[in-house]
Enzyme design. Structure first.
Site, short mmCIF file in Angstrom:
data_model
loop_
_atom_site.label_atom_id
_atom_site.label_comp_id
_atom_site.label_asym_id
_atom_site.label_seq_id
_atom_site.Cartn_x
_atom_site.Cartn_y
_atom_site.Cartn_z
CG ASP A 1 18.65 21.45 -10.37
OD1 ASP A 1 17.53 21.30 -9.84
OD2 ASP A 1 19.71 21.06 -9.84
CG ASN B 1 12.89 14.31 -10.51
OD1 ASN B 1 13.06 14.78 -11.63
ND2 ASN B 1 13.72 14.60 -9.51
C1 IPE Z 1 17.65 16.59 -12.20
O1 IPE Z 1 17.49 17.48 -11.15
C2 IPE Z 1 16.33 16.26 -12.81
C3 IPE Z 1 15.67 17.32 -13.55
C4 IPE Z 1 16.12 18.53 -13.75
C5 IPE Z 1 14.40 16.97 -14.13
P1 IPE Z 1 17.31 17.01 -9.64
O2 IPE Z 1 17.09 18.26 -8.86
O3 IPE Z 1 16.26 15.97 -9.53
O4 IPE Z 1 18.72 16.35 -9.30
P2 IPE Z 1 19.45 16.10 -7.91
O5 IPE Z 1 18.49 15.39 -7.02
O6 IPE Z 1 19.80 17.44 -7.34
O7 IPE Z 1 20.67 15.31 -8.25
C1 IPE Z 2 14.17 21.34 -11.24
O1 IPE Z 2 14.05 22.08 -10.09
C2 IPE Z 2 12.86 20.77 -11.70
C3 IPE Z 2 12.76 19.31 -11.57
C4 IPE Z 2 13.60 18.51 -10.99
C5 IPE Z 2 11.58 18.74 -12.15
P1 IPE Z 2 14.09 21.41 -8.65
O2 IPE Z 2 12.71 21.07 -8.24
O3 IPE Z 2 15.05 20.28 -8.62
O4 IPE Z 2 14.63 22.62 -7.79
P2 IPE Z 2 15.67 22.57 -6.59
O5 IPE Z 2 16.87 21.83 -7.08
O6 IPE Z 2 14.98 21.86 -5.47
O7 IPE Z 2 15.94 24.00 -6.30
MG MG Z 3 17.03 20.13 -8.21
#
Ligand code: IPE
Ligand code: IPE
Ligand code: MG
Length: 251
Positions: free
Chosen positions: A23, A71
């Site tokens: 993340d 997502n």
């Molecule tokens: C969890 O991260 C999913 C992945 C890392 C693929 P998200 O960024 O989607 O989770 P939330 O929305 O902060 O809970």
């Molecule tokens: C994790 O990074 C990757 C996926 C969820 C695929 P994010 O895209 O959630 O990054 P933040 O949480 O917005 O920084």
């Molecule tokens: Mg995230």
């Protein structure tokens, strides 16, 4: 499998299986005034570094969260960028993974993924199917709840086909989970400072240790993974039991 190096202390051995919620790609990019897509691209580099470092820490299996069933709520352009990363990761890295004895397994629902992504996933799995040096599980279009529903449905289907009889028990349900056959998850690591599971490995999390690291995913690599292993080894895993003090013989 390589023995854990002596410079990673702690009373616990392992972990054999590390699960990673990768993340913070978006925040990494935002902090640099760059589009989120660049954060995701750098995130793939971090994944490559981390997969390479894992066997040297004695880890046998890594499960990484690449795309959740939630997502899809992101803007269409970002969803398409994330799908694009699967294409480029497999195109650029499948041969090396295969050469290094890595078996790739993709967890999650295939239905709903673009046909070319499904084909790429199937190619990655079939090319590496007989490798046994390391297991890389990529959770893609994965949700812990969806996986439990699918496992329950698989069991119902087997009962209806006369291949299984009730009552349902934990072992029978587990055979229908997408992680079936992998070693138990020892630790779930989440980067970026967020402290939640976001629907990752709900069943498997039952007795996993949880490690939260403040590093944003594109900055991850061998050092951060080593730190997570160190934190894990300092934990005391009890699985609901109590430790029995050895009774010293009198005299
Ligand atoms: C969890 O991260 C999913 C992945 C890392 C693929 P998200 O960024 O989607 O989770 P939330 O929305 O902060 O809970
Ligand atoms: C994790 O990074 C990757 C996926 C969820 C695929 P994010 O895209 O959630 O990054 P933040 O949480 O917005 O920084
Ligand atoms: Mg995230």
């Amino acid at each position: 499998m390589t023995a854990p190096p002596a410079d990673v202390p702690g009373s616990q051995t392992g972990p054999r299986h590390v699960a990673l919620i990768m993340d913070g790609n978006g925040r990494w990019a935002q902090a640099r005034g760059l589009p989120r897509a660049i954060g995701h691209r750098e995130g793939v580099q971090a994944l490559k570094r981390t997969v390479q470092a894992a066997p040297e820490l004695g880890i046998e299996c890594l499960t990484v969260f690449g795309f959740s069933t939630e997502n899809w709520r992101r803007p269409a352009e970002e969803v398409s960028d994330l799908m694009g990363l699967v294409r480029s990761y497999v195109a650029s890295d499948l041969n090396r993974l295969d050469r290094e004895g890595v078996r790739v397994r993709v967890l999650g629902r295939r239905a709903g993924l673009p046909a070319d992504i499904r084909a790429i996933i199937e190619r990655a799995e079939s090319t590496t199917a007989t490798n046994d040096r390391f297991l890389l599980q990529v959770a893609f279009n994965y949700g812990g709840r969806a996986d439990l529903v699918d496992a329950a449905q698989a069991w119902v289907d087997r009962v209806l086909a006369g291949e299984a009889t009730g009552p349902l028990d934990e072992a029978a349900l587990e055979t229908g989970l997408s992680t079936a056959g992998a070693p138990p998850v020892d630790v779930i690591v989440r980067t970026s400072g967020e402290r939640r599971l976001s629907n990752f490995l709900l069943w498997e999390a039952a007795y996993a240790e949880l490690v939260y690291q403040d590093v944003l995913w594109p900055d991850y690599g061998p050092e951060a993974l080593g730190d997570a292993v160190r934190q894990y080894r300092q934990r005391d895993r009890r699985f609901g039991a109590v430790e029995v003090e050895p009774v010293l013989a009198a005299g």
